[in-house]
Design a protein around this motif. Structure first.
Motif, PDB file in Angstrom:
ATOM      1  N   PRO A 274     -17.127 -11.473  17.958  1.00 60.16           N
ATOM      2  CA  PRO A 274     -18.198 -12.462  18.055  1.00 60.16           C
ATOM      3  C   PRO A 274     -19.355 -12.238  17.096  1.00 60.16           C
ATOM      4  N   GLU A 275     -19.726 -10.964  16.866  1.00 59.61           N
ATOM      5  CA  GLU A 275     -20.869 -10.720  15.972  1.00 59.61           C
ATOM      6  C   GLU A 275     -20.587 -11.139  14.528  1.00 59.61           C
ATOM      7  N   ASP A 276     -19.302 -11.325  14.173  1.00 59.81           N
ATOM      8  CA  ASP A 276     -18.969 -11.788  12.826  1.00 59.81           C
ATOM      9  C   ASP A 276     -19.430 -13.226  12.592  1.00 59.81           C
ATOM     10  N   LEU A 277     -19.715 -13.950  13.682  1.00 60.94           N
ATOM     11  CA  LEU A 277     -20.115 -15.352  13.544  1.00 60.94           C
ATOM     12  C   LEU A 277     -21.423 -15.502  12.784  1.00 60.94           C
ATOM     13  N   ARG A 278     -22.225 -14.420  12.689  1.00 60.33           N
ATOM     14  CA  ARG A 278     -23.476 -14.514  11.940  1.00 60.33           C
ATOM     15  C   ARG A 278     -23.226 -14.809  10.463  1.00 60.33           C
ATOM     16  N   ASP A 279     -22.019 -14.545  10.006  1.00 62.36           N
ATOM     17  CA  ASP A 279     -21.680 -14.783   8.602  1.00 62.36           C
ATOM     18  C   ASP A 279     -20.970 -16.116   8.392  1.00 62.36           C
ATOM     19  N   HIS A 280     -21.020 -16.993   9.399  1.00 60.40           N
ATOM     20  CA  HIS A 280     -20.288 -18.255   9.308  1.00 60.40           C
ATOM     21  C   HIS A 280     -21.175 -19.445   9.613  1.00 60.40           C
ATOM     22  N   ASP A 281     -20.741 -20.609   9.130  1.00 63.52           N
ATOM     23  CA  ASP A 281     -21.366 -21.871   9.526  1.00 63.52           C
ATOM     24  C   ASP A 281     -20.901 -22.202  10.940  1.00 63.52           C
ATOM     25  N   CYS A 282     -21.838 -22.428  11.831  1.00 63.89           N
ATOM     26  CA  CYS A 282     -21.492 -22.755  13.211  1.00 63.89           C
ATOM     27  C   CYS A 282     -21.832 -24.213  13.510  1.00 63.89           C
ATOM     28  N   VAL A 283     -20.992 -24.833  14.296  1.00 63.09           N
ATOM     29  CA  VAL A 283     -21.190 -26.224  14.726  1.00 63.09           C
ATOM     30  C   VAL A 283     -21.414 -26.191  16.234  1.00 63.09           C
ATOM     31  N   ASN A 284     -22.547 -26.704  16.692  1.00 60.05           N
ATOM     32  CA  ASN A 284     -22.852 -26.587  18.117  1.00 60.05           C
ATOM     33  C   ASN A 284     -23.024 -27.954  18.768  1.00 60.05           C
ATOM     34  N   PHE A 285     -23.006 -27.918  20.097  1.00 59.77           N
ATOM     35  CA  PHE A 285     -23.104 -29.117  20.926  1.00 59.77           C
ATOM     36  C   PHE A 285     -24.444 -29.145  21.653  1.00 59.77           C
ATOM     37  N   ARG A 286     -25.073 -30.325  21.696  1.00 60.07           N
ATOM     38  CA  ARG A 286     -26.328 -30.498  22.436  1.00 60.07           C
ATOM     39  C   ARG A 286     -26.090 -31.428  23.620  1.00 60.07           C
ATOM     40  N   TYR A 287     -26.531 -31.013  24.814  1.00 59.84           N
ATOM     41  CA  TYR A 287     -26.397 -31.848  26.003  1.00 59.84           C
ATOM     42  C   TYR A 287     -27.360 -33.028  25.911  1.00 59.84           C
ATOM     43  N   GLN A 288     -26.832 -34.232  26.116  1.00 57.03           N
ATOM     44  CA  GLN A 288     -27.673 -35.423  26.050  1.00 57.03           C
ATOM     45  C   GLN A 288     -28.682 -35.472  27.188  1.00 57.03           C
ATOM     46  N   THR A 289     -28.297 -34.963  28.357  1.00 52.39           N
ATOM     47  CA  THR A 289     -29.176 -35.062  29.522  1.00 52.39           C
ATOM     48  C   THR A 289     -30.390 -34.140  29.421  1.00 52.39           C
ATOM     49  N   SER A 290     -30.191 -32.917  28.920  1.00 55.50           N
ATOM     50  CA  SER A 290     -31.280 -31.932  28.890  1.00 55.50           C
ATOM     51  C   SER A 290     -31.841 -31.682  27.499  1.00 55.50           C
ATOM     52  N   GLY A 291     -31.055 -32.020  26.460  1.00 53.31           N
ATOM     53  CA  GLY A 291     -31.492 -31.720  25.103  1.00 53.31           C
ATOM     54  C   GLY A 291     -31.245 -30.277  24.701  1.00 53.31           C
TER      55      GLY A 291
ATOM     56  N   GLY B 253     -13.606 -29.259   8.291  1.00 49.45           N
ATOM     57  CA  GLY B 253     -13.995 -28.049   7.576  1.00 49.45           C
ATOM     58  C   GLY B 253     -15.457 -27.700   7.701  1.00 49.45           C
ATOM     59  N   GLY B 254     -16.106 -28.204   8.761  1.00 53.41           N
ATOM     60  CA  GLY B 254     -17.551 -28.003   8.898  1.00 53.41           C
ATOM     61  C   GLY B 254     -17.973 -26.639   9.384  1.00 53.41           C
ATOM     62  N   GLY B 255     -17.050 -25.833   9.886  1.00 51.05           N
ATOM     63  CA  GLY B 255     -17.420 -24.506  10.347  1.00 51.05           C
ATOM     64  C   GLY B 255     -16.639 -24.101  11.585  1.00 51.05           C
ATOM     65  N   ILE B 256     -17.245 -23.229  12.392  1.00 51.34           N
ATOM     66  CA  ILE B 256     -16.652 -22.744  13.623  1.00 51.34           C
ATOM     67  C   ILE B 256     -17.470 -23.283  14.799  1.00 51.34           C
ATOM     68  N   GLY B 257     -16.782 -23.787  15.818  1.00 48.23           N
ATOM     69  CA  GLY B 257     -17.486 -24.347  16.963  1.00 48.23           C
ATOM     70  C   GLY B 257     -16.710 -24.149  18.239  1.00 48.23           C
ATOM     71  N   MET B 258     -17.379 -24.391  19.349  1.00 52.56           N
ATOM     72  CA  MET B 258     -16.779 -24.253  20.675  1.00 52.56           C
ATOM     73  C   MET B 258     -16.318 -25.617  21.171  1.00 52.56           C
ATOM     74  N   ALA B 259     -15.149 -25.628  21.818  1.00 52.55           N
ATOM     75  CA  ALA B 259     -14.613 -26.870  22.372  1.00 52.55           C
ATOM     76  C   ALA B 259     -13.737 -26.560  23.571  1.00 52.55           C
ATOM     77  N   ALA B 260     -13.668 -27.500  24.507  1.00 53.94           N
ATOM     78  CA  ALA B 260     -12.769 -27.365  25.645  1.00 53.94           C
ATOM     79  C   ALA B 260     -11.332 -27.431  25.144  1.00 53.94           C
ATOM     80  N   SER B 261     -10.452 -26.681  25.790  1.00 58.58           N
ATOM     81  CA  SER B 261      -9.066 -26.608  25.313  1.00 58.58           C
ATOM     82  C   SER B 261      -8.381 -27.965  25.364  1.00 58.58           C
ATOM     83  N   TRP B 262      -8.708 -28.807  26.360  1.00 59.13           N
ATOM     84  CA  TRP B 262      -8.052 -30.115  26.461  1.00 59.13           C
ATOM     85  C   TRP B 262      -8.544 -31.091  25.391  1.00 59.13           C
ATOM     86  N   ILE B 263      -9.688 -30.799  24.779  1.00 63.38           N
ATOM     87  CA  ILE B 263     -10.155 -31.607  23.648  1.00 63.38           C
ATOM     88  C   ILE B 263      -9.535 -31.098  22.352  1.00 63.38           C
ATOM     89  N   ALA B 264      -9.484 -29.779  22.204  1.00 66.94           N
ATOM     90  CA  ALA B 264      -9.015 -29.194  20.946  1.00 66.94           C
ATOM     91  C   ALA B 264      -7.498 -29.182  20.812  1.00 66.94           C
TER      92      ALA B 264
END
Length: 334
Positions: free
Chosen positions: A187-204, A241-252
């Protein structure tokens, strides 16, 4: 002498209760199948009849007055009693029929639930479906929802629940990105990568990434290169090719099966929260709810086929990595 309630006044109370619950004439109108102007006029007549202002109206929202809050609490009790009458009658039937109102998060509703509904209706042709997809928390009783799909453990003990497949979340990237930037080994290797993240619409709030390292759980919010507020958009950015991101397995999973994404850091993934169906106590004996909840065993099987697809993708990635000689590299820092 006690004044008898009229049909017009009862209609006004129903419209008012829905508008108060949704905070919008438009949303209330959609739930009742009428026009926003009809809801507005009905509530205005109710206010005139009661001699009270129930809402403070602004250009953007509806705010209950103190009198409106008190009446709303009583109106909800009235609607619950009326709902009990309807559900008691429905319980007498043995065959599902009438309307079934379902609420679900947008990604689950779009990818898993909606494609399964035609089969459900083929089994129960007398049943009509009203599927409502959004990312906000739905009050089932106030909004007249029969069943809601949620992620995680049940928080409201007044609801009945049943858990299904897990909502496993992991890290993914495209083969082209990993070829250019290397594959993180921890996980600490992620500091050297472009990360793609998700923002919750309800809370921001942005998603906190969770990994299991040895016997402890590590959580952090990456310094993301791209942030989006729709789950489907995350995997589209990753596939491009935008980077590394988290996703639910049923989406990915469909992207992994087509070779557009590969799982990374799979060994550090944590067990996901269950996909859960919840319904009010008043729906306990409903044949509609019983039939639908039983059907969800097929929609959300455990273990899910999407998890098997991710595991196969991880195995392919592990076999291919030594041949490519991949190592983590890059210049981005958190």
């Amino acid at each position: 002498m006690t004044e008898q309630i009229t049909l017009e006044r009862l209609t006004g109370i129903v419209a008012f209760a829905r508008a108060a619950s949704y905070g919008s004439f438009t949303a209330a109108a959609q739930s009742l199948g009428v026009s926003p102007s009809a809801v507005s006029k009905t509530i205005q007549r109710l206010e005139q009849q009661l001699g009270l202002r129930l809402f403070t109206r602004t250009t953007r929202s509806l705010v209950l007055t103190p009198e409106g809050r008190d009446i709303h609490e009583r109106a909800v009790l009235l609607l619950r009693a009326a709902d009990d009458v309807v559900q008691s009658a429905a319980a007498v039937r043995s065959e599902p029929s009438g309307m079934l109102k379902i609420a679900a998060p947008l990604p689950i509703g779009t990818r898993l639930l909606a494609p399964a509904l035609p089969e459900f209706r083929r089994r129960y042709p007398q049943l009509a479906i009203d599927l409502r997809l959004n990312d906000r928390f739905v009050n089932l009783v106030e909004e007249g929802i029969d069943v809601a799909i949620r992620i995680g453990q049940l928080a409201d003990s007044s609801l009945i629940s049943r858990g299904f497949a897990s909502n496993r979340v992991g890290a993914f990237a495209s083969p082209s990105y990993l070829k250019a930037r290397g594959t993180p080994r921890k996980p600490e290797d992620l500091r050297d990568h472009d990360c793609v993240n998700f923002r919750y619409q309800t809370s921001g709030q942005t998603l906190r990434w969770t990994f299991k390292v040895a016997n402890r759980t590590v959580e952090f919010t990456p310094d993301a290169a791209i942030v989006v507020d729709v789950s489907d958009a995350v995997v589209e950015v990753l596939a491009a090719g935008g980077g590394i991101g988290m996703a639910a397995s049923w989406i990915a999973a469909p992207y992994v099966e087509r070779g557009l994404l590969v799982p990374v850091l799979e060994a550090f993934s944590v067990d996901g929260s269950p996909i859960t169906a919840v319904w009010p106590e008043s729906r306990r004996a409903s044949p509609n709810v019983k039939a639908f909840v039983a059907f969800l065993e097929e929609v959300f099987p455990s273990p899910g086929p999407w998890d098997a697809a991710i595991a196969a993708g991880a195995l392919r990635q592990a076999r291919a990595a030594p041949r490519r000689g991949i190592s983590a590299r890059g210049s981005r820092r958190h």
